[in-house]
Design a protein around this motif. Structure first.
Motif: not given
Length: 69
Positions: A59-60, A65-67
């Motif tokens: 993801n990074t 973005k963190d969901q």
């Protein structure tokens, strides 16, 4: 399209280290997994080698973005 390959620039960003450190780390991963110089290193191999969370690194690297937040 999402990236599955990690680069030395990604390693620099993730680890907060220098370019030479990132390049040495990728070389160490290549050596550990028997990869040749022209073969790329996947995010999964990097995470296995460094014992990091695949989802967090993926993801990074891909700017997701963190969901859960």
């Amino acid at each position: 399209m999402k990236r599955i390959i990690i680069t030395s620039n990604d390693v620099m960003f993730l680890m907060g280290k220098s370019e030479s450190y990132a390049q040495r780390l990728i070389k160490s991963i290549r050596d550990a997994y028997g990869k040749k110089k022209h073969q790329p290193i996947s995010i999964r191999l990097f995470c296995d080698y460094m014992d990091l969370s695949y989802e967090e690194v993926f993801n990074t690297v891909n700017g997701i973005k963190d969901q859960s937040a």
